[in-house]
Design an enzyme around this catalytic site. Structure first.
Site, PDB file in Angstrom:
ATOM      1  NE  ARG A  11      -3.683  -8.451   5.299  1.00 26.52           N
ATOM      2  CZ  ARG A  11      -3.331  -8.459   6.429  1.00 26.52           C
ATOM      3  NH1 ARG A  11      -4.372  -8.064   7.442  1.00 26.52           N
ATOM      4  NH2 ARG A  11      -2.306  -8.678   7.247  1.00 26.52           N
ATOM      5  CD  GLU A  29      -3.741  -9.784   0.708  1.00 28.92           C
ATOM      6  OE1 GLU A  29      -3.740 -10.204   1.736  1.00 28.92           O
ATOM      7  OE2 GLU A  29      -2.619  -9.169   0.052  1.00 28.92           O
ATOM      8  NE  ARG A  61      -3.162 -12.311   6.762  1.00 27.73           N
ATOM      9  CZ  ARG A  61      -2.229 -12.064   7.295  1.00 27.73           C
ATOM     10  NH1 ARG A  61      -1.862 -12.239   8.832  1.00 27.73           N
ATOM     11  NH2 ARG A  61      -0.848 -11.488   6.752  1.00 27.73           N
ATOM     12  CB  CYS A 110      -0.822   0.021   1.121  1.00 25.63           C
ATOM     13  SG  CYS A 110      -2.075   1.372   1.283  1.00 25.63           S
TER      14      CYS A 110
END
Length: 350
Positions: free
Chosen positions: A183, A135, A181, A97
């Protein structure tokens, strides 16, 4: 007398030791960008895909990848000529990112130059895969006040002309692993496929717990915390609690799910476990104090691998430090596989 093995026999033996070979009759071709240790590849090979190209710059991740899949990923993606990448049906990438410099600009393809998303975009533009699957961390939604995601979607939808449904936050715990988790998943379909709607896969019925991935036998004393370190963690947590913060170590009961495993910081300390099977309390590493008698230890790299959905025949031959980094960086394989299967079916590839 030691057995003499010829170079040819040695190569055959090495090849046969590769646990995750490409399928004999593949149904599609894919490329694996920002490959890490091959979580995407594992998922797509399970769906009868043949990997024709991979890219990963970290040398230790390259080692683990090659050990398990038999080929070494290409290095720095920014130095790879998109024209030289083989034709493929499916592009997958877990890119980092990064913010774009789009102040006063239109926030399109050219404005992503200098970021690693640009390298994904230029490959999509050149090779025109039928579908792609990107992702990223959940925080991409609010990164740079939402401008980063907005620009990514604009490039994919307008500049590259793919159908891209709204991204979805997917939690690995809903797809077969005991790890909380989250995402963000972004999928896209080439225009000529005439796809105009897409449903992300429904969560699985069963919810595994940590006990399902816990080591079956006694683990090394090196994973057990010293009394002094445990005291430090408790004091740290109490200080934050007094300030009204929720930071600090956590011990995961066998019947619960783990917190997200991450590369550094509190990744291991927020996923401590109870394990009273230790029989040898003599330290084998330099620690302050003595090994605690409460049975509190860190999870092992193999447990982290299982939390990400990696099978036990996935080879781990790097240091623990590198192994934690690699699995913390990885995708959760079952969530990737479930989504990729839905994408492939929608595209008419499966």
């Amino acid at each position: 007398m030691p057995e003499i093995i010829s170079k040819k026999e040695e190569n055959i033996k090495k090849k046969n030791s590769i646990p995750f070979k490409s399928p004999k009759n593949p149904k599609f071709k894919f490329i694996d960008l920002f490959a890490g240790i091959g979580g995407f590849r594992l998922a797509l090979q399970n769906l009868k895909g043949n990997c024709v190209f991979s890219s990963e710059w970290d040398k230790y991740s390259q080692q683990t990848y090659e050990l398990n899949f038999g080929d070494k990923p290409h290095g720095d993606i920014t130095e790879i000529n998109e024209k030289e990448i083989p034709e493929h049906d499916f592009l997958c990438a877990g890119f980092p990112c990064q913010a774009f410099s789009i102040a006063g600009k239109k926030g399109g393809f050219e404005d992503t130059r200098g970021t690693l998303f640009f390298d994904v975009a230029r490959i999509i533009k050149e090779k025109q895969p039928k579908v792609f699957f990107l992702e990223n961390v959940k925080g991409l939604r609010i990164h740079d006040k939402g401008r980063t995601l907005q620009t990514i979607l604009k490039v994919l939808r307008q500049d590259l002309e793919y159908y891209v449904p709204d991204p979805e936050i997917i939690n690995a715990k809903d797809y077969g692993v005991p790890q909380n988790r989250e995402r963000i998943f972004i999928v896209g379909f080439r225009k000529d496929l005439n796809v105009d709607e897409f449903q992300y896969p429904e969560p699985f019925d069963e919810q595994p717990v940590f006990e399902d991935v816990k080591e079956e036998k006694e683990v090394s004393v090196k994973y057990y915390l010293s009394t002094q370190y445990l005291t430090t963690l408790r004091n740290h947590k109490q200080r934050h609690k007094n300030k009204g913060n929720g930071f600090g170590y956590m011990i995961i009961p066998d019947d619960r799910i783990a917190n997200a495993i991450v590369v550094g910081g509190m990744g291991r300390e927020r996923n401590l476990v109870y394990d009273d099977r230790l029989t040898t309390f003599k330290p084998i590493t330099h620690i302050k104090g003595v090994v605690n008698r409460e049975g509190i230890r860190k999870m092992t790299p193999r447990e982290w691998a299982r939390l990400q959905g990696y099978p036990d025949n996935f080879k781990i031959e790097v240091s623990d430090v590198q192994a934690y980094k690699q699995f913390g960086n990885s995708v959760a394989v079952p969530a990737i596989q479930a989504t990729a299967k839905a994408v492939l079916k929608k595209a008419g590839i499966l």
